[in-house]
Design a protein around this motif. Structure first.
Motif, mmCIF file in Angstrom:
data_model
loop_
_atom_site.group_PDB
_atom_site.id
_atom_site.type_symbol
_atom_site.label_atom_id
_atom_site.label_comp_id
_atom_site.label_asym_id
_atom_site.label_seq_id
_atom_site.Cartn_x
_atom_site.Cartn_y
_atom_site.Cartn_z
ATOM 1 N N ASN A 22 -10.268 63.031 58.784
ATOM 2 C CA ASN A 22 -11.345 63.857 58.266
ATOM 3 C C ASN A 22 -10.877 64.450 56.949
ATOM 4 N N ALA A 23 -11.655 64.244 55.927
ATOM 5 C CA ALA A 23 -11.291 64.787 54.617
ATOM 6 C C ALA A 23 -11.488 66.298 54.630
ATOM 7 N N ILE A 24 -10.472 67.010 54.184
ATOM 8 C CA ILE A 24 -10.526 68.467 54.094
ATOM 9 C C ILE A 24 -10.861 68.832 52.657
ATOM 10 N N ASP A 25 -11.834 69.695 52.494
ATOM 11 C CA ASP A 25 -12.151 70.200 51.160
ATOM 12 C C ASP A 25 -11.239 71.396 50.919
ATOM 13 N N GLN A 26 -10.087 71.118 50.324
ATOM 14 C CA GLN A 26 -9.082 72.157 50.135
ATOM 15 C C GLN A 26 -9.603 73.316 49.287
ATOM 16 N N GLU A 90 -2.858 105.410 51.150
ATOM 17 C CA GLU A 90 -3.903 104.449 50.792
ATOM 18 C C GLU A 90 -3.242 103.116 50.466
ATOM 19 N N ILE A 91 -3.897 102.050 50.872
ATOM 20 C CA ILE A 91 -3.454 100.706 50.509
ATOM 21 C C ILE A 91 -4.683 99.882 50.152
ATOM 22 N N ASN A 92 -4.525 99.046 49.161
ATOM 23 C CA ASN A 92 -5.611 98.144 48.779
ATOM 24 C C ASN A 92 -4.985 96.941 48.094
ATOM 25 N N TRP A 93 -5.691 95.843 48.099
ATOM 26 C CA TRP A 93 -5.181 94.652 47.435
ATOM 27 C C TRP A 93 -6.314 93.822 46.875
ATOM 28 N N ASN A 94 -5.909 92.926 46.002
ATOM 29 C CA ASN A 94 -6.853 92.031 45.356
ATOM 30 C C ASN A 94 -6.240 90.626 45.357
ATOM 31 N N PRO A 95 -6.861 89.683 46.069
ATOM 32 C CA PRO A 95 -6.326 88.325 46.058
ATOM 33 C C PRO A 95 -6.453 87.707 44.666
ATOM 34 N N GLN A 96 -5.428 86.975 44.270
ATOM 35 C CA GLN A 96 -5.392 86.363 42.945
ATOM 36 C C GLN A 96 -5.721 84.871 42.990
ATOM 37 N N GLU A 97 -5.167 84.175 43.971
ATOM 38 C CA GLU A 97 -5.411 82.744 44.111
ATOM 39 C C GLU A 97 -5.044 82.316 45.523
ATOM 40 N N ALA A 98 -5.630 81.197 45.948
ATOM 41 C CA ALA A 98 -5.390 80.698 47.304
ATOM 42 C C ALA A 98 -5.199 79.185 47.275
ATOM 43 N N TYR A 99 -4.445 78.714 48.247
ATOM 44 C CA TYR A 99 -4.181 77.285 48.402
ATOM 45 C C TYR A 99 -4.261 76.930 49.881
ATOM 46 N N VAL A 100 -4.709 75.708 50.167
ATOM 47 C CA VAL A 100 -4.783 75.224 51.543
ATOM 48 C C VAL A 100 -4.107 73.864 51.599
ATOM 49 N N SER A 101 -3.374 73.627 52.683
ATOM 50 C CA SER A 101 -2.659 72.360 52.865
ATOM 51 C C SER A 101 -3.640 71.195 52.976
ATOM 52 N N LYS A 102 -3.139 70.002 52.713
ATOM 53 C CA LYS A 102 -3.978 68.798 52.828
ATOM 54 C C LYS A 102 -4.521 68.626 54.243
ATOM 55 N N SER A 103 -3.735 69.042 55.227
ATOM 56 C CA SER A 103 -4.182 68.922 56.616
ATOM 57 C C SER A 103 -5.232 69.968 56.968
ATOM 58 N N GLY A 104 -5.343 71.019 56.136
ATOM 59 C CA GLY A 104 -6.370 72.033 56.345
ATOM 60 C C GLY A 104 -6.054 73.046 57.423
#
Length: 161
Positions: A22-26, A90-104
């Protein structure tokens, strides 16, 4: 002879379809992780303990700067409940970038965060900026859960934008 051809054709087709992955849309999965991280940060702003905890896997590990690792959902709950009661915390964060493996099944999010903590009994606080990584694992039900969350101080950061 005709039946043998049908049987052989059927076997070949089943082998061919059984071997295709099954193709994963990374990129789409990475977008999901970005949105999950943003929603998680929002739940922290709202101090919704149950919602905060819903993003962690039962065996998740949190590794914050200058603190021992917090392992497992019960320990995470206790830590969250203690933290939100600290005046000025107080804590807060901001995601910058994400990656997913080929297997998903695994992915990670690079983020920037800040933690504001009281430094004395007069109500004075100190804010520390960090960089970090959230490691996410796709669960058997298809939902993503955070399994490792680690950050460390980065004096070059003065904003989470």
């Amino acid at each position: 002879m005709k039946n043998y051809r049908l049987i052989i054709t059927g076997l070949v087709l089943s082998l061919l379809t059984g071997c295709t992955e099954n193709a994963i849309d990374q990129n789409a999965e990475a977008d999901k992780l970005m949105e999950l991280s943003k929603a998680w940060a929002n739940s922290v702003k709202n101090k919704n303990v149950d919602e905060m905890l819903s993003y962690w896997a039962d065996d998740a590990i949190l590794m914050s700067p200058n603190e021992p690792a917090v392992i497992g959902i019960d320990s995470l709950r206790a830590m969250v409940e203690r933290s939100i009661k600290i005046p000025g915390f107080e804590i807060n964060w901001n995601p910058q970038e994400a990656y997913v493996s080929k297997s998903g099944d695994l992915g990670y999010v690079i983020f920037k965060n800040y933690m504001t903590m009281p430094i004395d009994t007069m109500g004075n606080t100190r804010t520390v900026f960090n960089k970090g990584v959230e490691i996410w694992k796709k669960q058997s039900d298809g939902n993503w859960k955070n399994v490792v969350d680690i950050s460390n101080a980065d004096p070059s950061i003065n904003s989470i934008d």
